[in-house]
Design an enzyme around this catalytic site. Structure first.
Site, PDB file in Angstrom:
ATOM      1  N   HIS A 140      17.174   9.395   8.745  1.00  0.00           N
ATOM      2  CA  HIS A 140      18.595   9.724   8.538  1.00  0.00           C
ATOM      3  C   HIS A 140      19.427   8.440   8.472  1.00  0.00           C
ATOM      4  O   HIS A 140      19.168   7.487   9.209  1.00  0.00           O
ATOM      5  CB  HIS A 140      19.096  10.624   9.670  1.00  0.00           C
ATOM      6  CG  HIS A 140      20.424  11.235   9.350  1.00  0.00           C
ATOM      7  ND1 HIS A 140      21.591  10.542   9.474  1.00  0.00           N
ATOM      8  CD2 HIS A 140      20.741  12.456   8.855  1.00  0.00           C
ATOM      9  CE1 HIS A 140      22.601  11.322   9.085  1.00  0.00           C
ATOM     10  NE2 HIS A 140      22.100  12.493   8.713  1.00  0.00           N
TER      11      HIS A 140
ATOM     12  N   SER B 285      28.409  16.553   3.519  1.00  0.00           N
ATOM     13  CA  SER B 285      29.614  17.392   3.470  1.00  0.00           C
ATOM     14  C   SER B 285      29.395  18.724   2.762  1.00  0.00           C
ATOM     15  O   SER B 285      30.308  19.256   2.135  1.00  0.00           O
ATOM     16  CB  SER B 285      30.789  16.622   2.838  1.00  0.00           C
ATOM     17  OG  SER B 285      31.111  15.489   3.631  1.00  0.00           O
TER      18      SER B 285
ATOM     19  N   LYS C  12      23.007  17.026  14.995  1.00  0.00           N
ATOM     20  CA  LYS C  12      23.338  15.677  15.470  1.00  0.00           C
ATOM     21  C   LYS C  12      23.541  15.690  16.992  1.00  0.00           C
ATOM     22  O   LYS C  12      22.838  16.394  17.698  1.00  0.00           O
ATOM     23  CB  LYS C  12      24.556  15.141  14.706  1.00  0.00           C
ATOM     24  CG  LYS C  12      24.339  15.232  13.186  1.00  0.00           C
ATOM     25  CD  LYS C  12      25.336  14.461  12.380  1.00  0.00           C
ATOM     26  CE  LYS C  12      25.024  14.638  10.894  1.00  0.00           C
ATOM     27  NZ  LYS C  12      25.880  13.850  10.025  1.00  0.00           N
TER      28      LYS C  12
ATOM     29  N   GLY D 234      29.705  13.446   6.379  1.00  0.00           N
ATOM     30  CA  GLY D 234      30.792  13.599   7.338  1.00  0.00           C
ATOM     31  C   GLY D 234      32.152  13.170   6.814  1.00  0.00           C
ATOM     32  O   GLY D 234      33.094  13.015   7.588  1.00  0.00           O
TER      33      GLY D 234
ATOM     34  N   GLU E 159      22.235   7.716   9.594  1.00  0.00           N
ATOM     35  CA  GLU E 159      22.867   7.300  10.855  1.00  0.00           C
ATOM     36  C   GLU E 159      21.895   6.509  11.714  1.00  0.00           C
ATOM     37  O   GLU E 159      22.304   5.619  12.470  1.00  0.00           O
ATOM     38  CB  GLU E 159      23.420   8.543  11.585  1.00  0.00           C
ATOM     39  CG  GLU E 159      24.664   9.077  10.870  1.00  0.00           C
ATOM     40  CD  GLU E 159      24.973  10.534  11.121  1.00  0.00           C
ATOM     41  OE1 GLU E 159      24.341  11.164  11.987  1.00  0.00           O
ATOM     42  OE2 GLU E 159      25.862  11.062  10.414  1.00  0.00           O
TER      43      GLU E 159
ATOM     44  N   ASN F 187      21.481  20.188  10.744  1.00  0.00           N
ATOM     45  CA  ASN F 187      21.332  18.990  11.583  1.00  0.00           C
ATOM     46  C   ASN F 187      22.514  18.955  12.543  1.00  0.00           C
ATOM     47  O   ASN F 187      23.627  18.609  12.152  1.00  0.00           O
ATOM     48  CB  ASN F 187      21.316  17.744  10.679  1.00  0.00           C
ATOM     49  CG  ASN F 187      21.303  16.453  11.475  1.00  0.00           C
ATOM     50  OD1 ASN F 187      21.122  16.465  12.696  1.00  0.00           O
ATOM     51  ND2 ASN F 187      21.498  15.339  10.787  1.00  0.00           N
TER      52      ASN F 187
ATOM     53  N   GLU G 184      20.851  12.193   0.544  1.00  0.00           N
ATOM     54  CA  GLU G 184      22.128  12.211   1.255  1.00  0.00           C
ATOM     55  C   GLU G 184      22.875  10.913   0.991  1.00  0.00           C
ATOM     56  O   GLU G 184      22.655   9.916   1.689  1.00  0.00           O
ATOM     57  CB  GLU G 184      21.892  12.339   2.766  1.00  0.00           C
ATOM     58  CG  GLU G 184      21.170  13.597   3.175  1.00  0.00           C
ATOM     59  CD  GLU G 184      21.506  13.980   4.610  1.00  0.00           C
ATOM     60  OE1 GLU G 184      21.971  15.106   4.805  1.00  0.00           O
ATOM     61  OE2 GLU G 184      21.346  13.150   5.526  1.00  0.00           O
TER      62      GLU G 184
HETATM   63  P1  PGA Z   1      27.511  16.370   7.040  1.00  0.00           P
HETATM   64  O1  PGA Z   1      26.142  15.685   7.501  1.00  0.00           O
HETATM   65  O2  PGA Z   1      27.120  17.716   6.454  1.00  0.00           O
HETATM   66  O3  PGA Z   1      28.322  16.502   8.285  1.00  0.00           O
HETATM   67  O4  PGA Z   1      28.117  15.492   6.010  1.00  0.00           O
HETATM   68  C1  PGA Z   1      24.976  15.791   6.731  1.00  0.00           C
HETATM   69  C2  PGA Z   1      23.870  15.012   7.380  1.00  0.00           C
HETATM   70  O5  PGA Z   1      24.148  13.958   7.952  1.00  0.00           O
HETATM   71  O6  PGA Z   1      22.690  15.429   7.338  1.00  0.00           O
END
Ligand code: PGA
Length: 267
Positions: free
Chosen positions: A99, A219, A15, A179, A101, A13, A173
């Site tokens: 997601h 992460s 982003k 992140g 976010e 992903n 997640e």
């Molecule tokens: P990250 O993001 O690996 O940077 O923690 C994972 C995600 O949001 O799918």
């Protein structure tokens, strides 16, 4: 028990990173360093880089899946700036929905996410549905209840047979792990994968619940993916930050191929 048949998936992903100018080259580099036929690789660039990634991979790595990071919940209409599922056909075969976010920044509700899921699968896109609790919810012992509620809210209106046939993938997640450099314990993620499939059974999925791939996300890196892939109930990873780095992707897919080959051998 190892489920021999479930796909092993590493989904990237990206982003809001990369431009149409550099995304194709990055995808090509990652694809060439992750050639492991046993692992399903998916790259989810920003919408505007989908065509560049598709074109870059078309000749050399057509088996790398391409995914969008979102889709609108209506089929068409007066929705300025939005992208429908039909618009993605030919650009992407996959799509991320729900997601955290987007839940956080755009107020996406479970109901809305369920609508998106319907649009995606109607258009023939394979959906990766994201679920996960916030830190305070885990601290309060509510993680499984929160994730169960997210699943029920998004899935209850759908025919399980249709979603199963469309190859639904669920990504667990935990919000506090995204992140942050903090990950869940592999054992906690595995318990959540069991709880996720248990909720699917409650929703009428029957034995098809066992066939749904459950990914861990938050992460994940080449250094820690083994902790998750060591869990038989976990079928891969949805990766953000580390997915922009070819070395990291190479390491993660290499580790995933060990799991995938063990499963193929056990089949
Ligand atoms: P990250 O993001 O690996 O940077 O923690 C994972 C995600 O949001 O799918």
């Amino acid at each position: 028990m190892i489920h021999a048949m479930r796909d092993v998936i590493v989904a990237a992903n990206w982003k809001m990173h990369t431009t149409p100018v550099d995304a194709g080259e990055l995808a090509l580099t990652i694809a060439s360093r992750t050639r492991e036929p046993s692992v399903i690789r998916v790259i989810c660039p920003p919408y505007v880089a989908l065509a560049a990634v598709r074109d870059a991979l078309a000749a050399s790595d057509p088996d790398v899946g391409i995914g969008a990071q979102n889709v609108h919940h209506e089929a068409a209409g007066a929705y300025t700036g939005e992208i429908s599922a039909a618009m993605l056909v030919g650009l992407a075969g996959w799509v991320i929905v729900g997601h955290s976010e987007r839940r956080r920044d755009f107020g996406e509700s479970d109901d809305r996410i369920g609508q998106k899921l319907g649009r995606a699968t109607d258009a023939g896109l394979r959906a990766i549905l994201c679920v996960g609790e916030r830190a305070e919810e885990r601290d309060a012992g509510e993680a499984e209840a929160v994730v169960g509620g997210q699943l029920r809210g998004a899935l209850a209106a759908h025919d399980p047979a249709l979603l199963a046939a469309a190859g639904l993938v669920i990504a667990y997640e935990p919000v506090w792990a995204i992140g942050t450099g903090r990950t869940a314990l592999g054992s906690d993620a595995a318990l959540m994968a069991d709880a996720i499939r248990g909720t699917l059974v409650q929703l009428g999925w029957g034995s098809a619940a066992e066939d749904v791939p459950v990914l861990y996300g938050g992460s994940v890196t080449a250094a820690n993916i083994a902790e998750f892939l060591a869990e038989p109930t976990i079928d891969g990873a949805l990766v953000g930050g580390a997915s922009l780095k070819p070395d990291e992707m190479a390491g993660m897919v290499a580790r995933a191929s060990l799991t995938a080959r063990a499963r193929l051998g056990a089949a």
